[in-house]
Design a protein around this motif. Sequence first.
Motif, PDB file in Angstrom:
ATOM      1  N   SER A  16      17.110   4.167  -7.740  1.00 19.04           N
ATOM      2  CA  SER A  16      17.527   4.602  -9.072  1.00 19.04           C
ATOM      3  C   SER A  16      16.413   4.388 -10.091  1.00 19.04           C
ATOM      4  N   ALA A  17      16.507   5.117 -11.181  1.00 15.54           N
ATOM      5  CA  ALA A  17      15.534   4.975 -12.272  1.00 15.54           C
ATOM      6  C   ALA A  17      15.560   3.547 -12.797  1.00 15.54           C
ATOM      7  N   GLY A  18      14.424   3.072 -13.223  1.00 12.23           N
ATOM      8  CA  GLY A  18      14.314   1.719 -13.755  1.00 12.23           C
ATOM      9  C   GLY A  18      13.266   0.936 -12.993  1.00 12.23           C
ATOM     10  N   PRO A  19      13.219  -0.353 -13.219  1.00 17.65           N
ATOM     11  CA  PRO A  19      12.225  -1.183 -12.533  1.00 17.65           C
ATOM     12  C   PRO A  19      12.410  -1.135 -11.012  1.00 17.65           C
ATOM     13  N   VAL A  20      11.316  -1.053 -10.294  1.00 17.85           N
ATOM     14  CA  VAL A  20      11.342  -1.054  -8.836  1.00 17.85           C
ATOM     15  C   VAL A  20      11.127  -2.487  -8.368  1.00 17.85           C
ATOM     16  N   THR A  21      12.022  -2.964  -7.509  1.00 18.67           N
ATOM     17  CA  THR A  21      11.927  -4.339  -7.015  1.00 18.67           C
ATOM     18  C   THR A  21      11.352  -4.372  -5.604  1.00 18.67           C
ATOM     19  N   VAL A  22      10.996  -5.532  -5.143  1.00 21.05           N
ATOM     20  CA  VAL A  22      10.532  -5.702  -3.768  1.00 21.05           C
ATOM     21  C   VAL A  22      11.645  -5.296  -2.803  1.00 21.05           C
ATOM     22  N   GLY A  23      12.878  -5.625  -3.129  1.00 23.73           N
ATOM     23  CA  GLY A  23      14.013  -5.237  -2.293  1.00 23.73           C
ATOM     24  C   GLY A  23      14.133  -3.730  -2.165  1.00 23.73           C
ATOM     25  N   ASP A  24      13.868  -2.997  -3.283  1.00 25.36           N
ATOM     26  CA  ASP A  24      13.875  -1.534  -3.238  1.00 25.36           C
ATOM     27  C   ASP A  24      12.826  -1.023  -2.266  1.00 25.36           C
ATOM     28  N   MET A  25      11.670  -1.627  -2.286  1.00 29.75           N
ATOM     29  CA  MET A  25      10.582  -1.195  -1.411  1.00 29.75           C
ATOM     30  C   MET A  25      10.931  -1.432   0.054  1.00 29.75           C
ATOM     31  N   PHE A  26      11.623  -2.549   0.364  1.00 31.13           N
ATOM     32  CA  PHE A  26      12.010  -2.812   1.750  1.00 31.13           C
ATOM     33  C   PHE A  26      13.085  -1.843   2.224  1.00 31.13           C
ATOM     34  N   LYS A  27      13.932  -1.349   1.303  1.00 26.99           N
ATOM     35  CA  LYS A  27      14.912  -0.331   1.687  1.00 26.99           C
ATOM     36  C   LYS A  27      14.197   0.980   2.008  1.00 26.99           C
ATOM     37  N   LEU A  28      13.205   1.295   1.216  1.00 23.16           N
ATOM     38  CA  LEU A  28      12.472   2.544   1.386  1.00 23.16           C
ATOM     39  C   LEU A  28      11.511   2.484   2.568  1.00 23.16           C
ATOM     40  N   TYR A  29      10.822   1.373   2.703  1.00 24.97           N
ATOM     41  CA  TYR A  29       9.778   1.209   3.714  1.00 24.97           C
ATOM     42  C   TYR A  29      10.109  -0.035   4.519  1.00 24.97           C
ATOM     43  N   ARG A  30      10.944   0.135   5.547  1.00 24.54           N
ATOM     44  CA  ARG A  30      11.526  -1.011   6.239  1.00 24.54           C
ATOM     45  C   ARG A  30      10.615  -1.684   7.251  1.00 24.54           C
ATOM     46  N   PHE A  31       9.457  -1.116   7.535  1.00 24.42           N
ATOM     47  CA  PHE A  31       8.565  -1.709   8.531  1.00 24.42           C
ATOM     48  C   PHE A  31       7.590  -2.676   7.877  1.00 24.42           C
ATOM     49  N   GLU A  32       7.442  -3.840   8.476  1.00 23.53           N
ATOM     50  CA  GLU A  32       6.453  -4.790   7.992  1.00 23.53           C
ATOM     51  C   GLU A  32       5.105  -4.365   8.567  1.00 23.53           C
ATOM     52  N   ASN A  33       4.132  -4.186   7.724  1.00 22.36           N
ATOM     53  CA  ASN A  33       2.842  -3.680   8.165  1.00 22.36           C
ATOM     54  C   ASN A  33       1.702  -4.511   7.611  1.00 22.36           C
ATOM     55  N   MET A  34       0.583  -4.376   8.255  1.00 23.13           N
ATOM     56  CA  MET A  34      -0.666  -4.980   7.788  1.00 23.13           C
ATOM     57  C   MET A  34      -1.621  -3.838   7.472  1.00 23.13           C
ATOM     58  N   LEU A  35      -2.522  -4.069   6.567  1.00 21.36           N
ATOM     59  CA  LEU A  35      -3.498  -3.052   6.198  1.00 21.36           C
ATOM     60  C   LEU A  35      -4.813  -3.345   6.916  1.00 21.36           C
ATOM     61  N   TYR A  36      -5.280  -2.376   7.691  1.00 14.43           N
ATOM     62  CA  TYR A  36      -6.542  -2.486   8.413  1.00 14.43           C
ATOM     63  C   TYR A  36      -7.432  -1.325   8.009  1.00 14.43           C
ATOM     64  N   THR A  37      -8.721  -1.567   7.975  1.00 16.92           N
ATOM     65  CA  THR A  37      -9.662  -0.463   7.798  1.00 16.92           C
ATOM     66  C   THR A  37     -10.532  -0.385   9.042  1.00 16.92           C
ATOM     67  N   MET A  38     -10.880   0.840   9.421  1.00 13.30           N
ATOM     68  CA  MET A  38     -11.733   1.028  10.590  1.00 13.30           C
ATOM     69  C   MET A  38     -12.495   2.333  10.457  1.00 13.30           C
TER      70      MET A  38
END
Length: 78
Positions: A27-49
């Motif tokens: 919903s419109a308004g502040p985006v929380t960490v919980g919102d992000m976990f609902k949207l992007y449920r996979f725990e990931n690490m950032l790698y460059t190669m």
Amino acid sequence: MIHSIQLDITKADISFAAPLSFDVKISAGPVTVGDMFKLYRFENMLYTMSMSGREIKKYLEFSYAGWYNTMKNPMIIF
């Protein structure tokens, strides 16, 4: 948003990420960490190669193979 953040942090030319959830609404308004976990449920690490164009193409083809069931032979219907 995920790709924008990854590209900004790493200064990379391309970004790959797992797909977001297809049925989540934030919903419109502040985006929380919980919102992000609902949207992007996979725990990931950032790698460059460093990857060649051929390696990138093979990675994309491998990834797409899991999403699409392509016809291998002509289908005969009686």
